[in-house]
Design an enzyme around this catalytic site. Sequence first.
Site, mmCIF file in Angstrom:
data_model
loop_
_atom_site.group_PDB
_atom_site.id
_atom_site.type_symbol
_atom_site.label_atom_id
_atom_site.label_comp_id
_atom_site.label_asym_id
_atom_site.label_seq_id
_atom_site.Cartn_x
_atom_site.Cartn_y
_atom_site.Cartn_z
ATOM 1 N N CYS A 81 37.913 36.833 46.179
ATOM 2 C CA CYS A 81 37.362 36.961 44.821
ATOM 3 C C CYS A 81 35.841 36.862 44.768
ATOM 4 C CB CYS A 81 37.985 35.907 43.918
ATOM 5 S SG CYS A 81 39.697 35.522 44.326
ATOM 6 N N HIS A 90 39.634 40.217 35.987
ATOM 7 C CA HIS A 90 39.297 39.793 37.349
ATOM 8 C C HIS A 90 39.772 40.814 38.387
ATOM 9 C CE1 HIS A 90 38.591 37.446 40.836
ATOM 10 N NE2 HIS A 90 39.640 36.675 40.833
#
Lengths: 385, 385, 137, 137
Positions: A83, A332
């Site tokens: 991420c 995301h």
Amino acid sequence: MQKVGIIGVGQSAFVRGYEGSIRELVFEGFSEAMRDAQIKPQDIQASIICSAPEYDKQRTPAGLMAEYLGLNPQPTFYIESVCSSSSMGLRVAFSMIQAGLHDVVAVIGFQKMSEISSAESQERMGRGADIMWESPFGTMMPAYYAMHARAHMNTYGTTEEDLALIRVKAASYGQINEKAVYRKGVTLEKALESDPVSTPLKVFDCCANADGSSCIIVASEEMAKKLSPKPVWILGLGAASAPINMAGRTTFTGLTCAREAAKQAYDMAGVGPGDIDVAEVHDCFTIAEMMAYEDLGFAEPGKGKELIRNKETYIGGKIPVNVDGGLLSKGHPIGATGGSQIRTITLQLRGEAGPMQVDGAKIGLVHNIGGVGIYGNVTIFGRDE
Amino acid sequence: MQKVGIIGVGQSAFVRGYEGSIRELVFEGFSEAMRDAQIKPQDIQASIICSAPEYDKQRTPAGLMAEYLGLNPQPTFYIESVCSSSSMGLRVAFSMIQAGLHDVVAVIGFQKMSEISSAESQERMGRGADIMWESPFGTMMPAYYAMHARAHMNTYGTTEEDLALIRVKAASYGQINEKAVYRKGVTLEKALESDPVSTPLKVFDCCANADGSSCIIVASEEMAKKLSPKPVWILGLGAASAPINMAGRTTFTGLTCAREAAKQAYDMAGVGPGDIDVAEVHDCFTIAEMMAYEDLGFAEPGKGKELIRNKETYIGGKIPVNVDGGLLSKGHPIGATGGSQIRTITLQLRGEAGPMQVDGAKIGLVHNIGGVGIYGNVTIFGRDE
Amino acid sequence: MGFERFGTVSFVSQTKVAKFVDFLDEGSLMGTKCKSCGTKYFPPRNDCAECLSSDMEWFEITGPGKLVTYSKLMYAPSGFEKDLPYRICVVEYPDGVKVFGRISPSISDEELSIGMDLVAVPVKLSGDKVAYEFRRP
Amino acid sequence: MGFERFGTVSFVSQTKVAKFVDFLDEGSLMGTKCKSCGTKYFPPRNDCAECLSSDMEWFEITGPGKLVTYSKLMYAPSGFEKDLPYRICVVEYPDGVKVFGRISPSISDEELSIGMDLVAVPVKLSGDKVAYEFRRP
Ligand SMILES: [Zn+2]
Ligand SMILES: [Zn+2]
């Protein structure tokens, strides 16, 4: 040593189920950044492609993207720290420019999470932990962050309502961000009533999966001054890691990688938490934002809840955080997330953040975490007076 | 600007079917490099993990490796450019050191190709090309290099025997390299009689798949001088790319990414092809070494065949190439390959290459290619007088 | 959707140039051309790397082109085994556009020579799939 | 080989510490200890990150330890659906070693509290697989 600046930023809309190919998705963020920087592909001297490879059918996407975006014969390669991949990409772009290898580097992040089937996605989720020692028990990102939430609540008296308030804030800004995947408001009641995912975290404590791309154009001081009317400078960079195994962790009330990265970034920039005018933090879950308040020094350990209860992290508060909707509402798309955070801070420091603008923001911070605190990147940005 | 040096090198044996986990495999190359550099994990300020992700079940292996090797809380991340990943890792390590972010960086490459089943491996092979426009026809690495071989033969009169001679050379050195996966000699007859894989390439024109790991410890000039009795310096770095689609290529008799990378590396180092005392080139197929002779300027275009016919690339010849067995005999564990090449050149420049030593080697070169000429890295190394 | 119909084994279903498959159905091999700067692309694409415009139009690849290079595969990745052996190649057209694809079984190995004229012909594959192959003009 | 017997779904079969599974069969949860520097490891490992030695010996994790934190999963990755809901946790032992695992269904949600004593007990799973879970001492 010279400064390194950001001269162009772009991102695609973050959406559920992008209907094109990954190359077309990446082009959306890239072309916006190129228009923003007013340069052409041949002005880019190297490209860094950032994503999480499990979501692609395409092997070695860096080569494919460089071709599609007109970035041959310049070097290109792929960087991954899940991420936080595109924040790590920014760190590497900074380094290559400081090393004198390149003057202008594109950091391109993307993820088409819908590229694979839901069943395939479920299968991959279990493999983000240590596949020898933790995955065989059946693990998932929400469960790991939930263990942190449980520890935080037990140690500091943080409540489920405190976490829900973070989601309410995110949704209030997601409503005004045209690029956000989740555009609706969320009331405190709605957040608290949502179904449990992994106790004590509920559906509304979790960020929205999304497809998206981002692009940051990084330049040497000389090129930035030449090409950009409003360069945004990289003032401080921090990066750290922590064991992937929970058995190797020393605490569950915060992320040690974030604390260490923050310390490095503050030291390098010569500023402290009180100097930050606007911040983007990695709120993949509400508890992640709560811990970020404390890991970054915006609040003392255990006092993060006061910040959100008193709306200090809203625009107009002491330290506005994720006023673009954050991962919770903006979405995301793993590899694109850091780039989108950097874009938001760049626009804030230029005074171009529109309805999300924090007046007079001079110093901004990006906190981007890979996995459950495996990788932590903190980056501090500033503008010319 | 300061110099950047290599203070430690290590690699595992390259084997078929390593019987441990990837973390244990990586430890083998890492611990050898640490012993070589005489430092401890806490002396490493950042680690860069290099591999091709399709061969791992473990997602985001950088975090796992950092934990296993004792490299927390230092930053770690993953770099991929398929077969040239660890050369790209070296370029990034060089950059981070020049940028002043770190003084000592470990570049760790690995691949356990046997981690996945043969069927899974067959499936992944097809996805290394553009999966929209080429993979649907049924493509494989040998076929792409075979198209280059066909073009080279047609344009320059290179023969199948010329290519076989390259394999004979590789095997003659693989026999004396204890870390090589293929330890047997290969006669010209045997090479020429082997079954076709993709015409005109045969079984013995193709490198050996292998499991393996490598590790290179890179340091700032100050640290290198302090820690190492015989630092090897990075004199020149070149990197370039070419379209992944064959339809986008301008030639099939060489790799444009290698030519461009070589030019950059020679310019930066201030040397030319005639100054190189020993070279490691990316001989994933015999034709790849033939093209490397020409792309690197060791021979004029089309004259590469003279070099091998006259044994000029053997020890004792004009320019010894792959005198450790190369990818053809030493083996090609994708992410570890570049690191192994760099290790060989480091040992050569230190005079520690044992039976493979090129007497008095002062300047060495590594040519490492990702995919079918998608990524090209050329790096030039030197030693103190 | 729709692009999963292209080729023996397909890996991508969604693309903004999925109309390519419809053109194959109709018998034409098409590339795209940038309306803004005129750059021609094969494979076709939705976006121009030269001028960053996404305003493209389709154009037909007409032959013949010349064989640049080729290889005959004796091994294949998963899903292609039953086609073995087959030959892949690159063909270059007079306007500089190059096309990657397979050579038709109607041409023998012995007939192949670099520089020979070839034309791309759309073909139907089993399972409602489509592709193209290179034949003698 | 052998390590594929560990856990509900296994992802790794080959490791130099596969003997861990044999110990579970025999009723013991084992970590490794470096013979050279004495560092204790759980999960067990073949190599010491402190002193780079690969000369390790096994030691038994004996209890009780204390519950550090936990969570109850309502969703699961592929292959674990039939176990839902289940609880994962981290337990810390007096010597500082921490162990990740599942909490036994024999303990109710209401009984759980951070700091409570727990012991790790090897368990047999279907399909000749083995694991361990945390129970009351
Ligand atoms: Zn155009
Ligand atoms: Zn030890």
